[in-house]
Design a protein around this motif. Structure first.
Motif, PDB file in Angstrom:
ATOM      1  N   LYS A   1     -18.992   9.957 -52.329  1.00 49.28           N
ATOM      2  CA  LYS A   1     -19.810   8.777 -52.577  1.00 49.28           C
ATOM      3  C   LYS A   1     -21.236   9.281 -52.725  1.00 49.28           C
ATOM      4  CE  LYS A   1     -21.580   4.424 -50.731  1.00 49.28           C
ATOM      5  NZ  LYS A   1     -21.659   3.515 -49.541  1.00 49.28           N
ATOM      6  N   ASP A   2     -21.790   9.116 -53.910  1.00 47.02           N
ATOM      7  CA  ASP A   2     -23.090   9.706 -54.242  1.00 47.02           C
ATOM      8  C   ASP A   2     -23.024  11.216 -54.016  1.00 47.02           C
ATOM      9  OD1 ASP A   2     -24.079   7.155 -54.908  1.00 47.02           O
ATOM     10  OD2 ASP A   2     -24.621   6.760 -52.829  1.00 47.02           O
ATOM     11  N   TYR A   3     -23.949  11.764 -53.196  1.00 44.80           N
ATOM     12  CA  TYR A   3     -23.982  13.206 -52.964  1.00 44.80           C
ATOM     13  C   TYR A   3     -23.193  13.626 -51.730  1.00 44.80           C
ATOM     14  CZ  TYR A   3     -27.709  14.227 -56.379  1.00 44.80           C
ATOM     15  OH  TYR A   3     -28.435  14.412 -57.519  1.00 44.80           O
ATOM     16  N   LYS A   4     -22.387  12.755 -51.163  1.00 43.80           N
ATOM     17  CA  LYS A   4     -21.772  13.039 -49.866  1.00 43.80           C
ATOM     18  C   LYS A   4     -20.245  13.045 -49.957  1.00 43.80           C
ATOM     19  CE  LYS A   4     -22.025  11.596 -45.020  1.00 43.80           C
ATOM     20  NZ  LYS A   4     -22.680  12.826 -44.552  1.00 43.80           N
ATOM     21  N   LEU A   5     -19.634  14.111 -49.446  1.00 43.32           N
ATOM     22  CA  LEU A   5     -18.183  14.155 -49.344  1.00 43.32           C
ATOM     23  C   LEU A   5     -17.722  13.131 -48.317  1.00 43.32           C
ATOM     24  CD1 LEU A   5     -15.420  15.622 -49.907  1.00 43.32           C
ATOM     25  CD2 LEU A   5     -15.978  17.076 -47.933  1.00 43.32           C
ATOM     26  N   LYS A   6     -16.791  12.262 -48.725  1.00 44.33           N
ATOM     27  CA  LYS A   6     -16.289  11.227 -47.827  1.00 44.33           C
ATOM     28  C   LYS A   6     -14.989  11.633 -47.157  1.00 44.33           C
ATOM     29  CE  LYS A   6     -17.678   7.577 -47.334  1.00 44.33           C
ATOM     30  NZ  LYS A   6     -18.555   7.008 -46.308  1.00 44.33           N
ATOM     31  N   THR A   7     -14.073  12.204 -47.933  1.00 47.86           N
ATOM     32  CA  THR A   7     -12.784  12.614 -47.376  1.00 47.86           C
ATOM     33  C   THR A   7     -12.131  13.597 -48.339  1.00 47.86           C
ATOM     34  OG1 THR A   7     -10.705  11.808 -46.407  1.00 47.86           O
ATOM     35  CG2 THR A   7     -11.396  10.796 -48.460  1.00 47.86           C
ATOM     36  N   ILE A   8     -11.129  14.304 -47.831  1.00 44.57           N
ATOM     37  CA  ILE A   8     -10.318  15.180 -48.679  1.00 44.57           C
ATOM     38  C   ILE A   8      -8.905  14.617 -48.702  1.00 44.57           C
ATOM     39  CG2 ILE A   8      -9.419  17.499 -49.060  1.00 44.57           C
ATOM     40  CD1 ILE A   8     -11.845  18.595 -47.611  1.00 44.57           C
ATOM     41  N   LEU A   9      -8.480  14.158 -49.857  1.00 44.72           N
ATOM     42  CA  LEU A   9      -7.143  13.590 -49.998  1.00 44.72           C
ATOM     43  C   LEU A   9      -6.091  14.694 -49.989  1.00 44.72           C
ATOM     44  CD1 LEU A   9      -7.592  10.906 -52.802  1.00 44.72           C
ATOM     45  CD2 LEU A   9      -7.744  10.599 -50.336  1.00 44.72           C
ATOM     46  N   GLU A  10      -4.946  14.396 -49.418  1.00 46.81           N
ATOM     47  CA  GLU A  10      -3.842  15.343 -49.438  1.00 46.81           C
ATOM     48  C   GLU A  10      -3.350  15.551 -50.864  1.00 46.81           C
ATOM     49  OE1 GLU A  10      -0.731  14.577 -46.413  1.00 46.81           O
ATOM     50  OE2 GLU A  10      -2.054  12.952 -45.745  1.00 46.81           O
ATOM     51  N   ASN A  11      -2.686  16.680 -51.068  1.00 49.41           N
ATOM     52  CA  ASN A  11      -2.157  16.998 -52.392  1.00 49.41           C
ATOM     53  C   ASN A  11      -1.262  15.898 -52.952  1.00 49.41           C
ATOM     54  OD1 ASN A  11      -3.221  19.355 -53.405  1.00 49.41           O
ATOM     55  ND2 ASN A  11      -1.691  20.684 -52.483  1.00 49.41           N
ATOM     56  N   LYS A  12      -0.542  15.200 -52.074  1.00 50.27           N
ATOM     57  CA  LYS A  12       0.412  14.199 -52.560  1.00 50.27           C
ATOM     58  C   LYS A  12      -0.267  13.046 -53.285  1.00 50.27           C
ATOM     59  CE  LYS A  12       0.655  11.647 -48.148  1.00 50.27           C
ATOM     60  NZ  LYS A  12       1.554  11.198 -47.059  1.00 50.27           N
ATOM     61  N   TYR A  13      -1.556  12.819 -53.021  1.00 54.92           N
ATOM     62  CA  TYR A  13      -2.277  11.738 -53.698  1.00 54.92           C
ATOM     63  C   TYR A  13      -2.954  12.207 -54.991  1.00 54.92           C
ATOM     64  CZ  TYR A  13      -1.773   9.256 -49.251  1.00 54.92           C
ATOM     65  OH  TYR A  13      -1.266   8.644 -48.130  1.00 54.92           O
ATOM     66  N   ALA A  14      -3.105  13.513 -55.152  1.00 52.07           N
ATOM     67  CA  ALA A  14      -3.873  14.043 -56.283  1.00 52.07           C
ATOM     68  C   ALA A  14      -3.294  13.653 -57.647  1.00 52.07           C
ATOM     69  CB  ALA A  14      -4.003  15.554 -56.154  1.00 52.07           C
ATOM     70  N   PRO A  15      -1.967  13.733 -57.856  1.00 54.24           N
ATOM     71  CA  PRO A  15      -1.456  13.345 -59.179  1.00 54.24           C
ATOM     72  C   PRO A  15      -1.741  11.890 -59.541  1.00 54.24           C
ATOM     73  CG  PRO A  15       0.180  14.627 -57.980  1.00 54.24           C
ATOM     74  CD  PRO A  15      -0.899  14.304 -57.000  1.00 54.24           C
ATOM     75  N   THR A  16      -1.686  10.991 -58.552  1.00 49.51           N
ATOM     76  CA  THR A  16      -1.971   9.580 -58.853  1.00 49.51           C
ATOM     77  C   THR A  16      -3.447   9.375 -59.153  1.00 49.51           C
ATOM     78  OG1 THR A  16      -0.113   8.872 -57.471  1.00 49.51           O
ATOM     79  CG2 THR A  16      -1.775   7.221 -57.977  1.00 49.51           C
ATOM     80  N   ILE A  17      -4.323  10.105 -58.461  1.00 51.52           N
ATOM     81  CA  ILE A  17      -5.755  10.075 -58.805  1.00 51.52           C
ATOM     82  C   ILE A  17      -5.942  10.500 -60.257  1.00 51.52           C
ATOM     83  CG2 ILE A  17      -7.915  11.337 -58.494  1.00 51.52           C
ATOM     84  CD1 ILE A  17      -7.910   9.385 -56.432  1.00 51.52           C
ATOM     85  N   ASN A  18      -5.281  11.588 -60.662  1.00 45.53           N
ATOM     86  CA  ASN A  18      -5.396  12.056 -62.046  1.00 45.53           C
ATOM     87  C   ASN A  18      -4.843  11.032 -63.029  1.00 45.53           C
ATOM     88  OD1 ASN A  18      -6.700  14.451 -61.550  1.00 45.53           O
ATOM     89  ND2 ASN A  18      -4.826  15.653 -61.383  1.00 45.53           N
ATOM     90  N   LEU A  19      -3.725  10.402 -62.668  1.00 49.92           N
ATOM     91  CA  LEU A  19      -3.163   9.370 -63.534  1.00 49.92           C
ATOM     92  C   LEU A  19      -4.139   8.214 -63.701  1.00 49.92           C
ATOM     93  CD1 LEU A  19      -0.764   8.181 -65.114  1.00 49.92           C
ATOM     94  CD2 LEU A  19       0.128   7.307 -62.952  1.00 49.92           C
ATOM     95  N   LEU A  20      -4.706   7.742 -62.611  1.00 53.61           N
ATOM     96  CA  LEU A  20      -5.654   6.627 -62.667  1.00 53.61           C
ATOM     97  C   LEU A  20      -6.934   7.006 -63.402  1.00 53.61           C
ATOM     98  CD1 LEU A  20      -5.155   5.293 -59.040  1.00 53.61           C
ATOM     99  CD2 LEU A  20      -4.668   4.018 -61.129  1.00 53.61           C
ATOM    100  N   ASN A  21      -7.224   8.307 -63.460  1.00 51.85           N
ATOM    101  CA  ASN A  21      -8.412   8.791 -64.164  1.00 51.85           C
ATOM    102  C   ASN A  21      -8.111   9.255 -65.586  1.00 51.85           C
ATOM    103  OD1 ASN A  21     -11.032   8.684 -63.079  1.00 51.85           O
ATOM    104  ND2 ASN A  21     -10.473  10.106 -61.448  1.00 51.85           N
TER     105      ASN A  21
END
Length: 359
Positions: free
Chosen positions: A205-225
């Motif tokens: 969020k802006d210049y700040k790391l908020k969280t690190i998502l697990e690998n299992k969520y990464a493909p859906t992030i890519n799909l949504l993007n």
């Protein structure tokens, strides 16, 4: 990997400006690591070895040097002054930052990287998870002598790993940070059993790391993007807890903001990736049932990710920007309080047969 090193060095040998002795006088920097500890920056350079053939004084194709200072500029200068060669920065492929930088020092580091006349800013920026950037760059082997190149291989050639990597040039990452209604994503790496592994996505969020998502969520992030939609896997369970898996190989997702909700529309093409359910894949009705089931699965996974982004107030899907464009609303986080609805058009293609279900 040896081919990469050779290809990097060949232009110097062919240019006429460098004979071998001159090449041996420069330090070709391939990767940079930036850590922050005890109020000091620790900067590490990964440097490609340019030893002559037959030189047995070292077996590695790269080595690292590090320096520490209270400012990042001073740390870079100290490294340069400690080298017995002239640092050459045009082949930097990867810059890795630790979690402390990502949470508290992104402004300072980003400004340095974008303003430095020595850097081309076309490198990838990545995150060191549960380790230091220095350790990542020092995790090499005979088979993988350049840590920075190996990390890029994990990002760019991970289609068999469920499209879990996210990679854009640093200039685009910085644009995501600076643009209202957008936020940045950084792929995260860690070291497990003395090997570098891709281990999730850092959400900002802006210049700040908020969280690190697990690998299992990464493909859906890519799909949504709409990023790297080539082999995104989803699975469902049939009788006796057996699995059937589809691979989304093509698709397009778009967002339609409304007054009280946001509609996520997706047109997706998939194929059967693995089938342990003993269903008849020659029957039209089997495909229709599969499409209905996987629409539910995909909706559920999308909703999980969006709820995580809501709780972290992160605009990595550019939802704040879409809201602003639609309503001219300068509150780039109004979407957080809205319901998300899903309209998914899924086609499963097997042996040339395509059946479509809309819902």
């Amino acid at each position: 990997m040896k081919k990469i090193i050779v290809l990097i060095i060949i232009p110097f040998l062919l240019s006429g400006c460098y004979d071998y002795n001159e090449l041996n006088d420069i330090a070709i920097v391939s990767g940079v690591g930036i850590d922050y500890n005890n109020e000091k920056y620790n900067v590490t350079f990964e440097i490609i070895s340019t030893k002559k053939t037959g030189d047995t004084s070292g077996s590695s194709s790269s080595y690292t040097v590090s320096s520490e200072a209270s400012t990042i500029t001073e740390a870079f200068l100290k490294i340069g002054n400690s080298l017995d060669k002239v640092a050459y920065y045009d082949h930097i492929e990867m810059v890795v930052i630790d979690e402390k930088i990502a949470k508290n020092k992104m402004v300072e580091v980003s400004e340095f990287l974008i303003r430095s006349p020595k850097l081309r800013n076309e490198f990838y920026l990545a995150l060191a998870k549960d380790t230091t950037a220095k350790k990542l760059l020092n995790t090499t082997s005979k088979e993988k002598p350049l840590a920075s190149s190996f990390m890029i291989d994990l990002l760019e050639h991970n289609n068999d790993a469920d499209s879990a990597g996210y990679y854009v040039p640093f200039t685009e990452t910085l644009s995501n940070i600076l643009t209202n209604g957008e936020d940045a994503i950084l792929s995260a790496f860690t070291v497990k059993e003395d090997k570098i592994v891709l281990d999730g996505m850092g959400i900002f969020k802006d210049y700040k790391l908020k969280t690190i998502l697990e690998n299992k969520y990464a493909p859906t992030i890519n799909l949504l993007n709409n990023f790297n939609i080539q082999n995104i896997l989803y699975e469902s369970t049939c009788s006796d807890n057996k699995k059937i898996v589809i691979s989304i190989y093509e698709g397009k997702v778009k967002y339609e903001p409304n007054a009280n909700y946001i509609t996520v529309k997706a047109d997706l093409n998939a194929r059967i990736h693995e089938d342990n359910c003993n269903g008849s894949l020659r029957e039209v009705d089997t495909y229709k049932e599969l499409e209905k089931e996987f629409i539910k699965v995909i909706k559920n996974e999308m909703d999980k990710v969006i709820n995580i982004l809501k709780s972290n107030e992160s605009n990595v899907l550019k939802t704040g920007l879409y809201e602003h464009i639609k309503f001219r609303n300068n509150n780039y986080y109004s979407w957080i309080n809205k319901e998300f609805k899903y309209e998914i058009n899924l086609k499963i293609n097997k042996k040339g047969l395509i059946f479509e279900v809309k819902k």
